[in-house]
Design an enzyme around this catalytic site. Structure first.
Site, PDB file in Angstrom:
ATOM      1  N   LYS A  97       0.921  -1.373  -0.133  1.00 16.78           N
ATOM      2  CA  LYS A  97      -0.101   0.064   0.058  1.00 16.78           C
ATOM      3  C   LYS A  97       0.957   1.257  -0.127  1.00 16.78           C
ATOM      4  CE  LYS A  97      -4.282   1.071   2.743  1.00 16.78           C
ATOM      5  NZ  LYS A  97      -4.771   0.558   3.841  1.00 16.78           N
TER       6      LYS A  97
HETATM    7  C1  E4P Z   1      -8.314   2.009   3.937  1.00 18.14           C
HETATM    8  O1  E4P Z   1      -7.488   1.221   3.645  1.00 18.14           O
HETATM    9  C2  E4P Z   1      -8.150   2.732   5.259  1.00 18.14           C
HETATM   10  O2  E4P Z   1      -7.390   1.717   6.259  1.00 18.14           O
HETATM   11  C3  E4P Z   1      -9.587   2.832   5.732  1.00 18.14           C
HETATM   12  O3  E4P Z   1     -10.518   2.524   4.920  1.00 18.14           O
HETATM   13  C4  E4P Z   1      -9.737   4.277   6.529  1.00 18.14           C
HETATM   14  O4  E4P Z   1     -10.760   4.379   7.200  1.00 18.14           O
HETATM   15  P1  E4P Z   1     -11.171   5.642   8.231  1.00 18.14           P
HETATM   16  O5  E4P Z   1     -11.303   6.819   7.388  1.00 18.14           O
HETATM   17  O6  E4P Z   1     -12.627   5.103   8.837  1.00 18.14           O
HETATM   18  O7  E4P Z   1     -10.172   5.418   9.203  1.00 18.14           O
END
Ligand code: E4P
Length: 272
Positions: A97
């Protein structure tokens, strides 16, 4: 639509795979900190490498995103390659990522470091999940650089729109996909009226040009938002464990169960 679990909590991940509804896992540094912190607090002597390997085993045959924590092109490339070489042999399912833009502020000169890293990693055959996407144009550039997944953060766009408008809200509160109008104008961010609107526009761009990239709707906070992500054609949705659980709940389902159970003819239940 594929469903990923947005968690680094091994118990949650195991449970979701047991239920048979999961197609992958996404993690990020905050989720890992939370999951590891919980175990350490419970007195566990945690071996992080072994812990991540367990996640990869549970999710075997489905993608698991591991995020880099560096933010310059050279260091992200080095860390991304190291993470891949260290963990991909376990189950062959690691995706790296990479933030689409790792700059901390507009004056920084590192805006393209994410794109450079995505291009280089994918060139080495390492699949990339381009994260922290807040515009369809970021998704377009990440797809051009070869990202396997682009992750628009729906909930955080909704947060941003509400914060700028001075609205008070809870993190999981539903925000209408069609946006909110005040004085005849839509609240918006850069022409995006909601998180789901962002997801939809990313899907349109990716599909219009036949990229192989999949749109992974992230930062989804409630079941209705998941429904809307599916309706606008998100290829994947990554969901916290609680949202996956909430997707099955409806008061009429509970009421129906109570009524059917009260009506059971004893002979029927005992039929052999
Ligand atoms: C995506 O990969 C992120 O880990 C995640 O969806 C972020 O979510 P949040 O905005 O609820 O922290």
């Amino acid at each position: 639509m594929k469903i990923f679990i947005d968690s680094a909590d091994l118990d949650e991940i195991r449970q979701g795979y047991l239920w048979g509804v999961l197609d992958g896992v996404t993690t990020n540094p905050s989720l890992l900190k939370k999951a590891v912190g919980k175990r350490v607090q419970a007195g566990e002597q945690l071996d992080l490498k072994a812990y991540i390997n367990q996640i990869l085993e549970v999710a075997r045959n489905t993608p698991v995103s591991l995020e880099v924590t560096e933010f310059s092109a050279d260091k992200m490339l080095d860390q991304g390659r190291r993470l891949y070489e260290l963990f991909n042999p376990t189950a062959g399912n690691v995706y790296i990522k990479i933030p689409v833009n790792p700059a901390f502020k507009v004056e920084d000169q590192t805006h393209f470091d994410g794109i450079i890293t995505i291009k280089k990693l994918t060139g080495m055959g390492i699949p990339v999940n381009a994260t922290l996407i807040f515009t369809p144009e970021q998704a377009l550039l990440a797809a051009k650089a070869g990202a396997a997944f682009v992750s628009p953060f729906a909930g955080r766009i909704d947060d941003d729109i509400r914060e700028k408008a001075g609205l008070t809200f809870s993190k999981t509160a539903y925000y209408p996909a069609d946006g909110i109008q005040t004085d005849g104008n839509y609240l918006e961010d850069n022409g995006i009226v909601s998180g789901i609107d962002l997801v939809e526009q990313c899907v349109q761009v990716i599909e219009h040009y036949n990229f192989e990239t999949e749109v992974l709707a992230a930062s989804l906070r409630n079941p209705r938002q998941v429904r809307e992500a599916a309706l606008v054609g998100a290829h994947i949705a990554t969901l916290p464990f609680g949202v996956i659980q909430d997707m099955l709940k409806h008061h009429k389902t509970f009421e129906g169960m109570k009524n059917f159970t009260a009506d059971i003819v004893p002979e029927y239940a005992e039929l052999k």
